[in-house]
Design a protein around this motif. Structure first.
Motif, PDB file in Angstrom:
ATOM      1  N   UNK A   5      32.040   5.903  15.566  1.00 56.86           N
ATOM      2  CA  UNK A   5      30.777   5.169  15.571  1.00 56.86           C
ATOM      3  C   UNK A   5      31.022   3.702  15.227  1.00 56.86           C
ATOM      4  N   UNK A 162      31.067   6.221  21.449  1.00 53.60           N
ATOM      5  CA  UNK A 162      29.868   6.905  20.956  1.00 53.60           C
ATOM      6  C   UNK A 162      29.871   8.382  21.363  1.00 53.60           C
ATOM      7  N   UNK A 165      31.830  10.018  18.880  1.00 50.07           N
ATOM      8  CA  UNK A 165      30.991  10.029  17.675  1.00 50.07           C
ATOM      9  C   UNK A 165      29.981  11.185  17.703  1.00 50.07           C
ATOM     10  N   UNK A 166      29.382  11.406  18.890  1.00 53.94           N
ATOM     11  CA  UNK A 166      28.386  12.483  18.985  1.00 53.94           C
ATOM     12  C   UNK A 166      29.029  13.853  18.866  1.00 53.94           C
ATOM     13  N   UNK A 169      29.711  14.228  15.181  1.00 53.43           N
ATOM     14  CA  UNK A 169      28.484  14.512  14.428  1.00 53.43           C
ATOM     15  C   UNK A 169      27.992  15.933  14.671  1.00 53.43           C
ATOM     16  N   UNK A 175      24.470  17.658  13.949  1.00 49.94           N
ATOM     17  CA  UNK A 175      23.457  16.779  14.525  1.00 49.94           C
ATOM     18  C   UNK A 175      23.729  16.537  16.002  1.00 49.94           C
TER      19      UNK A 175
ATOM     20  N   UNK B   9      21.630   5.298  14.736  1.00 44.49           N
ATOM     21  CA  UNK B   9      22.610   4.711  15.644  1.00 44.49           C
ATOM     22  C   UNK B   9      22.031   3.513  16.389  1.00 44.49           C
TER      23      UNK B   9
END
Lengths: 212, 10
Positions: A5, A162, A165-166, A169, A175, B9
Motif C-alpha cells: 500500500x 494496490x 495490497x488488496x 488485506x 478485508x 485507501x
C-alpha cells in the motif's frame, strides 16, 4: 498500512510529481493528454470529498491534498499557462464515452446509495479508464517522450501494487472491497501493453515509438 | 468500503 500500500501510494505520488515537473521544467505539455489530466482531477475531486466529512489520518489527509493540488496544477499548466504547447489536435479521445457509462455504473453498482458513496464509486470506476485518452494519444502519434513513459510506468505500477495490497488485506485483515478490486484489475490490465513496451524498449535505452 | 469511517485507501 502495509508495504505494498505504502509503495503504491509513493509510486502514485512519484507519477504525479514526475509529470508536473516535466511540464514545468520544459515549459511544454506536448505529448500529454489534457483530457486524461482533467479526468484525474475529476477522479480526485469526487473521491476526496470525504476530506470535508471525516478525518482518517494525517497521512491520509496530506496525501489527498497533495494529489488534488498537483492534479489541478497540472490541468492549469496544460489549459491555461502553457496552452500554446498543448497538442489538442492529437488529444481527440471522446471522454463522454467514458464519463456517461461510468456515471451510470456508479449509480447501479455501489456499496451504499448515498451521494458521497456514489461519487466515490464514480471516481473508482473513472480512474480505471482515465488513462485511455493518454494511451490513445500515444497510439495516434506513435511515440512518447521517455519522461512521459516514466510517468505512465509509475502510474500503472501504483495500481498493480494496490492489487497486492488488496490480496494482503484479504488474507491478514479479512478485508476486501469488490468495487475497488475489480476496477483495479481493469485499470492494471489497461497498462499491460504499455508495461511490455516500457520493459522491452525504454529500460533498454530506446525511445518508445510504435510501428507505423 | 462501506463502513461509516470513510475510505482509508487513496
Amino acid at each position: 498500512m502495509n508495504i505494498f500500500r505504502l509503495t503504491g501510494d509513493l509510486s502514485h505520488l512519484a507519477a504525479i510529481i514526475i509529470l508536473l515537473l516535466k511540464i514545468w521544467k520544459s515549459r511544454s505539455c506536448a505529448g500529454i493528454s489534457g483530457k486524461s489530466q482533467v479526468l484525474f482531477a475529476l477522479v480526485f475531486t469526487t473521491r476526496y470529498l470525504d476530506l470535508l466529512t471525516s478525518f482518517i489520518s494525517l497521512y491520509n489527509t496530506t496525501m489527498k491534498v497533495i494529489y488534488i493540488g498537483c492534479s489541478y496544477a497540472t490541468v492549469y499548466l496544460i489549459y491555461m499557462k502553457l496552452k500554446a504547447t498543448y497538442d489538442g489536435n492529437h488529444d481527440t479521445f471522446r471522454v463522454e464515452f467514458l464519463i456517461v457509462p461510468v456515471g451510470g455504473l456508479a449509480f447501479l453498482v455501489n456499496h451504499d446509495f448515498s451521494p458521497l458513496e456514489i461519487l466515490w464509486t464514480f471516481s473508482i470506476y473513472l480512474e480505471s479508464v482515465a488513462i485511455l485518452p493518454q494511451l490513445f494519444m500515444i497510439s495516434k502519434t506513435g511515440e512518447a517522450e521517455t519522461i512521459t513513459t516514466h510517468y505512465l510506468f509509475f502510474l500503472g505500477l501504483y495500481r498493480a501494487l494496490y492489487l497486492i495490497n488488496w490480496i494482503w488485506r484479504f488474507y491478514f485483515e479479512g478485508f476486501f472491497d469488490m468495487i475497488a478490486i475489480v476496477a483495479g484489475v481493469v485499470q492494471t490490465i489497461l497498462y499491460c501493453d504499455f508495461f511490455y513496451l516500457y520493459v522491452t524498449k525504454v529500460l533498454k535505452g530506446k525511445k518508445l515509438s510504435l510501428p507505423a | 468500503g462501506s463502513d461509516d469511517d470513510g475510505h482509508d485507501e487513496l
